[in-house]
Design an enzyme around this catalytic site. Sequence first.
Site, mmCIF file in Angstrom:
data_model
loop_
_atom_site.group_PDB
_atom_site.id
_atom_site.type_symbol
_atom_site.label_atom_id
_atom_site.label_comp_id
_atom_site.label_asym_id
_atom_site.label_seq_id
_atom_site.Cartn_x
_atom_site.Cartn_y
_atom_site.Cartn_z
ATOM 1 N N GLY A 65 -8.496 -19.322 -12.654
ATOM 2 C CA GLY A 65 -9.341 -18.258 -12.117
ATOM 3 C C GLY A 65 -9.295 -17.022 -12.980
ATOM 4 O O GLY A 65 -8.679 -16.994 -14.049
ATOM 5 N N GLY A 66 -9.967 -15.968 -12.509
ATOM 6 C CA GLY A 66 -10.043 -14.737 -13.281
ATOM 7 C C GLY A 66 -8.698 -14.060 -13.449
ATOM 8 O O GLY A 66 -8.451 -13.397 -14.443
ATOM 9 N N ASP A 95 -19.400 -10.407 -9.318
ATOM 10 C CA ASP A 95 -19.144 -11.488 -10.275
ATOM 11 C C ASP A 95 -19.714 -12.808 -9.757
ATOM 12 O O ASP A 95 -19.021 -13.828 -9.729
ATOM 13 C CB ASP A 95 -17.645 -11.623 -10.538
ATOM 14 C CG ASP A 95 -17.344 -12.447 -11.783
ATOM 15 O OD1 ASP A 95 -16.177 -12.839 -11.967
ATOM 16 O OD2 ASP A 95 -18.286 -12.740 -12.554
#
Length: 974
Positions: A693-694, A812
């Site tokens: 993930g980010g 996002d």
Amino acid sequence: MLKAKTFSILLAIGLLVLLFSDATTTAATSEESEAESLLKWKYSLSQTQPSLNSWSFTNSTTKTPCNWTGILCDDVGRVTEIILPSACLQGTLHNLTFQSFPNLIRLDLNNNTLLGTIPADIGTLPKLTFLNLSMNKLSGPIPSQLGNLIKLTVLNLSRNEISGSIPPIIGNLTDLTIINLSRNKISGSIPPQIGNLRNLTELRLSINSITGSIPSALGNLTKLTILLLFDNQISGSIPHELGNLWNLVDLGLLLNKLTGPIPTSFANLSNLTRLGLLGNQLSGSIQFSNLMKLDTLSLSDNNFSGHLPQLCQRGLLKRFSAYKNNFTGPIPKSLKNCTGLTKLELYRNQLTGNISEDLGIYPNIEYIDLSDNNFYGELPSNWGEFQNLTRLHLSGNMISGRIPPEYGQLSQLGVLSLSSNQLVGEVPEEFGSLSSLLNMSLNDNRLSGEIPLEIGNLYSLEILDLSGNNLSGPIPEQLGDCSKLRHLKLSKNNLNGSIPFQIGNLVFLQDMLDLSRNLLTGEIPSQLGNLQMLEDLNLSRNRLSGSIPSSFEAMNSLTSIDFSYNQLEGPIPESKVFKESLVEAFLENKGLCGEIEGLPSCNSSWTRNGGGRKGYMVAIFVIVPILGALLLIFVSIKVVSIFHRMARNTEEEEMRIINNDLFSIWNYDGRIVYEDIIVATEDFDDKYCIGVGGFGNVYKAELPTGQIVAVKKLCSSEGGESVNEICFRNEIQALLKIRHRNIVKLYGFCSHVQHKFLVYEFMERRSLWIVLSNEERAVEFDWIRRMKALKGIADALSYLHHDCTPPIVHRDISTSNVLLDLGFEACVSDFGTARFLNPNSSNWTAFAGTYGYAAPELAYTMQVTEKCDVYSFGVVVLEVIMGSHPGELISSLSSSSGQNILIINVLDQRLSSPTVEVADEVILAVVLALACLRPNPQSRPSMEYVSQQLSAKRPFLHQPLHGITFHQLLGFEL
């Protein structure tokens, strides 16, 4: 004799069996070698991506790679294709042993993060026909060993960092039909050996550092349809032989150093639709009026002279650019035939003619720029019917008469520049309807009357220049409503009255505030001190009185000021720009003083508000009331503190939950669940990792109850509060406040000193990006399911924007942040960058989001609005419909060639065409996506509207899907 024959037959059979057995063994050995080579490469990559999870022998009884993602084999199990576009691969190609794949036909690794050089042993693939390594970060030279790939038909190395020259040996690859080496760092000249490639249909070498001249041998490529050499350093003349390329459709030679005339042989290019010659040093006159199919012609920024070419015999021309040349005479009469014209740029020439007579009616026109010529006549009122017009530039001519009020109907107009002409009359009040207007420049004309109050309705306006006219009356206070103004110039008029304090509301004024050379009176409003971004302030040559407000000391961005020729008095502010200014900025006033050479020093008895007597009166009338006010403030603070303590207790309780070392998790015992997750993931072992993930990795964990959850573990950081930890808290705070079926469920979180992680419901099909990137899953994800998923995303965003208080912007939205469950129900995830919209704040912040999905306005402003999510949703819609990221399609839609693309041609080709019932939903989704992608944020629809439209499922277009173009849908009114 019979026995001998029988023996011979048996011997032959035995030999065949033995040979077959050896062949089978060899094939099996080769399979194993191919598999091992692929695994060796997989484990050399920087991060093992989810797309390669199937590359393993763990769940397989045979050591064959033929069932692995991206691998295709022939009938005997030999690898023939390696297809892994957009698979997030990071690493080099040097651990991929190309000798292990003698039957490889297709190698497609585009849009990854491959580094390093292209290995020389790539030339050991004797059967390779298709090679695509585009959109990576490959560097170094093109290996000459590519010349060994004699069966190659497609070579695409574009969008890398490849350097060096093009190896001449490429001329040996006579089966090549496509060469794309664009957007690299290639230098040297174009090898004439490319002229040997008689089957070539596309040659793309644009955006490099290629030097030398264009080889005349390129004239041998008679099958060529696309030749793009633009944005290099190519010099010399255009070879006459290019006129032999009679199949050529697109010729791009712009942005080079070409000299001399256009060859007369260009008259042979009868199929040419696009010709780009912009930005060279070409000269002479134009002699190709017989190019009947031209759609786009760019002659700009050269040294052409004479008359413009006669065009549009068939009326096909849509974009014509010839600015910054030496063209003379009138606009060609044939241009009236170009009724499909969308863009006309002829500025900075020496053209003449009556503007109201020489141009035709262009219903689709979007852009007109005729500035800096010698046009005369009056503005045609029927131009107010050009409903697609976004930019109208006519400055620097000799146009007279009034501005037609009909121009107030140009609903898409973003720029109106009519400056430096001879226009008279008033500014039409109808201009107050131009809600999309960003720039209105009417300066240096002979306009009169008052500034219309309706200008205050132009909420999108960024530049307003009305200077150098004969305008009178007061400055309308409604100008303070134009909250996005960056540049305001009203100088050199006859404006009177005081400066409206509402001008202080224009907090985004940056370039200039120029009210000089008018008849303004009264004091300077202290509210102008709110213009903290302003760089240039000019109030000179008016009749302003009083002092310069002390609030100006906070205007730290000021670099230029001028208060001269007024009736101002008192001390100048003590900020840097005032102290460093020359005395000329304060001359001819009533009594300004300060520590500047040429100004008198201020008396010690002088206060900010006036002289000694005035200061004494202030002591009586100001200080005494302050004492009374202090008592009132003390009592008020006590009352407010009681309510503040109650609110703070609630907030501290929420943060206490977040900072607790145990789970805050519904229906679970915190500590037990924490231990269960550690055990289930074997302390977050990599084999349970299902994604990155980010701000952390995501793991799959099966609890003792049998429930499967997804666990996002925060990456560790050293000291201080990292961006990851901020995102961690941000995601918790967002998901604690929202509940929606299309937003991923947060079961709980842990903020332990050793581990920080979030626990979500497990989504079986993972991300939308993974589904679209997988051939098998994408086929299962049919049109009905795709439309359902898009509706779910829209519903989630509508909920965030319109049903949450305060509204939440995700910031996002991408296919990587949309998850799918077993039934392909979509859930929006990853709220680490989400933002609560504060109605009392400007909501400016640092960039967040994913490139390729982020709204274009974020390139110049970091103000967060719901329309950022709307744009990202539009990208996601097109990606779902196309099966891959829309990429350049979005930018191409502003051109006529992009708009002429058929919708049917961009639909995901892995699916059969949608049925009649579903086709309406697909087309509606495209229409909404195009609306979401509008450059002007204000013209994008709300997500509430999008959600409602997707739910309506009404009949849409009554024509076959295969006949619909993007052009038909771009301006479609729902």
